[in-house]
Design a protein around this motif. Structure first.
Motif, PDB file in Angstrom:
ATOM      1  N   ASP A  18      -5.571   3.077  -5.557  1.00  0.00           N
ATOM      2  CA  ASP A  18      -5.277   4.030  -5.609  1.00  0.00           C
ATOM      3  C   ASP A  18      -3.677   4.284  -5.338  1.00  0.00           C
ATOM      4  O   ASP A  18      -3.155   3.036  -5.044  1.00  0.00           O
ATOM      5  CB  ASP A  18      -5.884   5.470  -4.373  1.00  0.00           C
ATOM      6  CG  ASP A  18      -6.001   6.533  -4.540  1.00  0.00           C
ATOM      7  OD1 ASP A  18      -5.248   7.022  -6.163  1.00  0.00           O
ATOM      8  OD2 ASP A  18      -6.710   7.377  -4.557  1.00  0.00           O
TER       9      ASP A  18
ATOM     10  N   THR B 162      -0.556   7.001  -4.163  1.00  0.00           N
ATOM     11  CA  THR B 162       0.194   8.216  -3.880  1.00  0.00           C
ATOM     12  C   THR B 162       1.583   8.763  -4.041  1.00  0.00           C
ATOM     13  O   THR B 162       1.993   6.629  -4.016  1.00  0.00           O
ATOM     14  CB  THR B 162      -0.338   8.532  -2.518  1.00  0.00           C
ATOM     15  OG1 THR B 162       0.242  10.036  -2.356  1.00  0.00           O
ATOM     16  CG2 THR B 162       0.286   7.900  -1.290  1.00  0.00           C
ATOM     17  N   TYR B 163       2.183   9.194  -4.055  1.00  0.00           N
ATOM     18  CA  TYR B 163       3.880   9.339  -4.312  1.00  0.00           C
ATOM     19  C   TYR B 163       3.802   9.700  -2.370  1.00  0.00           C
ATOM     20  O   TYR B 163       3.620  10.498  -2.308  1.00  0.00           O
ATOM     21  CB  TYR B 163       4.290  10.375  -4.848  1.00  0.00           C
ATOM     22  CG  TYR B 163       3.502  10.438  -6.388  1.00  0.00           C
ATOM     23  CD1 TYR B 163       4.811   9.181  -6.889  1.00  0.00           C
ATOM     24  CD2 TYR B 163       3.257  10.939  -7.056  1.00  0.00           C
ATOM     25  CE1 TYR B 163       4.455   9.907  -8.363  1.00  0.00           C
ATOM     26  CE2 TYR B 163       3.050  11.128  -8.590  1.00  0.00           C
ATOM     27  CZ  TYR B 163       3.444   9.663  -8.953  1.00  0.00           C
ATOM     28  OH  TYR B 163       3.571   9.841 -10.026  1.00  0.00           O
TER      29      TYR B 163
ATOM     30  N   THR C 237       6.810   4.973  -5.214  1.00  0.00           N
ATOM     31  CA  THR C 237       5.383   5.472  -5.161  1.00  0.00           C
ATOM     32  C   THR C 237       4.800   4.258  -4.158  1.00  0.00           C
ATOM     33  O   THR C 237       5.262   3.231  -3.943  1.00  0.00           O
ATOM     34  CB  THR C 237       5.325   4.858  -6.770  1.00  0.00           C
ATOM     35  OG1 THR C 237       5.942   5.815  -8.020  1.00  0.00           O
ATOM     36  CG2 THR C 237       3.923   4.698  -7.269  1.00  0.00           C
TER      37      THR C 237
ATOM     38  N   GLN D 198       0.946   1.833  -3.973  1.00  0.00           N
ATOM     39  CA  GLN D 198      -0.264   1.907  -4.305  1.00  0.00           C
ATOM     40  C   GLN D 198      -0.462   0.809  -3.667  1.00  0.00           C
ATOM     41  O   GLN D 198      -0.572  -0.207  -3.056  1.00  0.00           O
ATOM     42  CB  GLN D 198      -0.005   1.190  -5.936  1.00  0.00           C
ATOM     43  CG  GLN D 198      -1.263   0.486  -6.862  1.00  0.00           C
ATOM     44  CD  GLN D 198      -0.684  -0.516  -7.680  1.00  0.00           C
ATOM     45  OE1 GLN D 198      -0.400  -0.375  -8.981  1.00  0.00           O
ATOM     46  NE2 GLN D 198      -0.974  -0.960  -7.942  1.00  0.00           N
TER      47      GLN D 198
END
Length: 97
Positions: free
Chosen positions: A55, A57-58, A82, A84
């Motif tokens: 997954d 996210t920012y 970013t 990951q």
């Protein structure tokens, strides 16, 4: 935050990841480790052969001074970095970028 401070913080984080995280965050190497993780995932969701869940996210940031904003914006037109990550069935991190 001054650009020099930002770079110092980033350097400290990267040093941590390079020095410590490699011994803590790692993919399974042996067949036994891979089989154990795969069996745990299969018990959770019924799918065989899974070694990790991925997954991303920012992480919101302010655009560094004197830099071009478009270099740092994500698809939502917000400045960000970013992240990951991949975890195993016990929610332990296996890989982070």
């Amino acid at each position: 935050m001054a650009e020099s401070t930002f770079h110092l913080v980033c350097d400290n984080i990267m040093d941590f990841l390079n020095n410590l995280a490699g011994s803590v965050i790692k993919f399974p190497e042996t067949i036994e480790e891979k089989t154990e993780i795969s069996k745990r995932f299969e018990n959770i969701n019924g799918f065989p052969g899974i070694l990790g869940c991925i997954d991303g996210t920012y992480i919101p940031i302010r655009t560094p001074a004197h830099k071009i904003k478009s270099t740092y914006v994500n698809r939502h037109d917000m400045p960000s970095l970013t992240l990951q990550a991949i975890c195993d069935a016990k929610k332990s991190l296996l890989h982070v970028t």
